[in-house]
Every structure is written in structure tokens, then in C-alpha cells.
Write an enzyme that holds these catalytic residues in place. Structure first.
Site, mmCIF file in Angstrom:
data_model
loop_
_atom_site.group_PDB
_atom_site.id
_atom_site.type_symbol
_atom_site.label_atom_id
_atom_site.label_comp_id
_atom_site.label_asym_id
_atom_site.label_seq_id
_atom_site.Cartn_x
_atom_site.Cartn_y
_atom_site.Cartn_z
ATOM 1 N N ILE A 14 -5.690 -19.628 4.909
ATOM 2 C CA ILE A 14 -7.135 -20.440 4.961
ATOM 3 C C ILE A 14 -8.038 -19.871 6.350
ATOM 4 O O ILE A 14 -7.545 -20.146 7.173
ATOM 5 C CB ILE A 14 -6.972 -21.993 5.199
ATOM 6 C CG1 ILE A 14 -6.140 -22.518 3.959
ATOM 7 C CG2 ILE A 14 -8.442 -22.735 5.226
ATOM 8 C CD1 ILE A 14 -5.820 -24.070 4.289
ATOM 9 N N HIS A 15 -8.754 -18.844 5.749
ATOM 10 C CA HIS A 15 -9.674 -18.228 6.749
ATOM 11 C C HIS A 15 -10.923 -18.827 6.731
ATOM 12 O O HIS A 15 -11.316 -19.952 6.294
ATOM 13 C CB HIS A 15 -9.791 -16.898 6.481
ATOM 14 C CG HIS A 15 -9.945 -16.404 5.172
ATOM 15 N ND1 HIS A 15 -11.388 -16.350 4.822
ATOM 16 C CD2 HIS A 15 -9.318 -16.260 4.065
ATOM 17 C CE1 HIS A 15 -11.370 -15.874 3.570
ATOM 18 N NE2 HIS A 15 -10.283 -15.834 3.153
ATOM 19 N N ALA A 16 -11.996 -18.193 7.394
ATOM 20 C CA ALA A 16 -13.243 -19.100 7.791
ATOM 21 C C ALA A 16 -13.747 -19.531 6.071
ATOM 22 O O ALA A 16 -14.310 -20.663 6.388
ATOM 23 C CB ALA A 16 -14.352 -18.113 8.333
ATOM 24 N N ALA A 19 -12.079 -22.221 4.393
ATOM 25 C CA ALA A 19 -12.210 -23.510 5.484
ATOM 26 C C ALA A 19 -13.306 -24.236 5.485
ATOM 27 O O ALA A 19 -13.313 -25.377 5.403
ATOM 28 C CB ALA A 19 -11.780 -22.984 6.930
#
Length: 88
Positions: A14-16, A19
Site C-alpha cells: 500500500i503505497h501513496a 493509500a
């Protein structure tokens, strides 16, 4: 209170971008929505909180919601996880 577990299968975790999608999905609900991973729990309405967890591939997350629209909030999170191909 409603809760659901998901295993993150995305290579990127779960990266930017995902997210942000998760946070945006729950911001319109009145329920308190939390995300728990790696032994820590954060408010899912906080992008900084979600990013601080450093959720990678293989991590099991628990999403919990408490409030009048808790069921709908959990369903919204599940839709994002499927749409972003984060896990199951």
C-alpha cells in the site's frame, strides 16, 4: 462494530496512490474507521497514519469500523482493495 481482514498481495504493498484511494473511500462516512497492521492501529481517514504503517506485500491488515454506517464503510474499503488490486 464491523471488521474485515485482508492480505495484501500487491508487489508494491500500500503505497501513496492506493493509500489515498483508501482514505478517500472512507472520508465521507461518519463511522470511525481504523486500519491495523504490523501491530499498530491508525485512523483510516488519515493519509499520514496509513503511510506510517509501511504496509508491504504479504501483510495482513484488519479494517474495523464503528458507527451508524460501519457496514458501508467496510464495503467501500473492500471495493478499493479489489479495484486497486491490492489483495483479497
Amino acid at each position: 462494530m464491523q471488521q474485515k481482514k485482508f492480505e495484501i498481495t500487491s508487489e508494491s504493498g500500500i503505497h501513496a496512490r492506493p493509500a489515498t484511494s483508501l482514505v478517500n473511500a472512507v472520508n465521507s462516512f461518519t463511522a470511525d474507521v481504523n486500519l491495523e497492521a504490523n501491530g499498530r492501529k491508525v485512523n483510516l481517514k488519515s493519509i499520514m497514519g496509513v503511510m506510517s504503517l509501511g504496509i508491504g506485500k504479504g501483510t495482513t491488515i484488519t479494517v474495523s469500523a464503528e458507527g451508524e454506517d460501519e457496514k458501508e464503510a467496510i464495503e467501500a474499503v473492500e471495493r478499493v482493495i479489489i479495484a486497486e488490486q491490492l489483495g483479497a
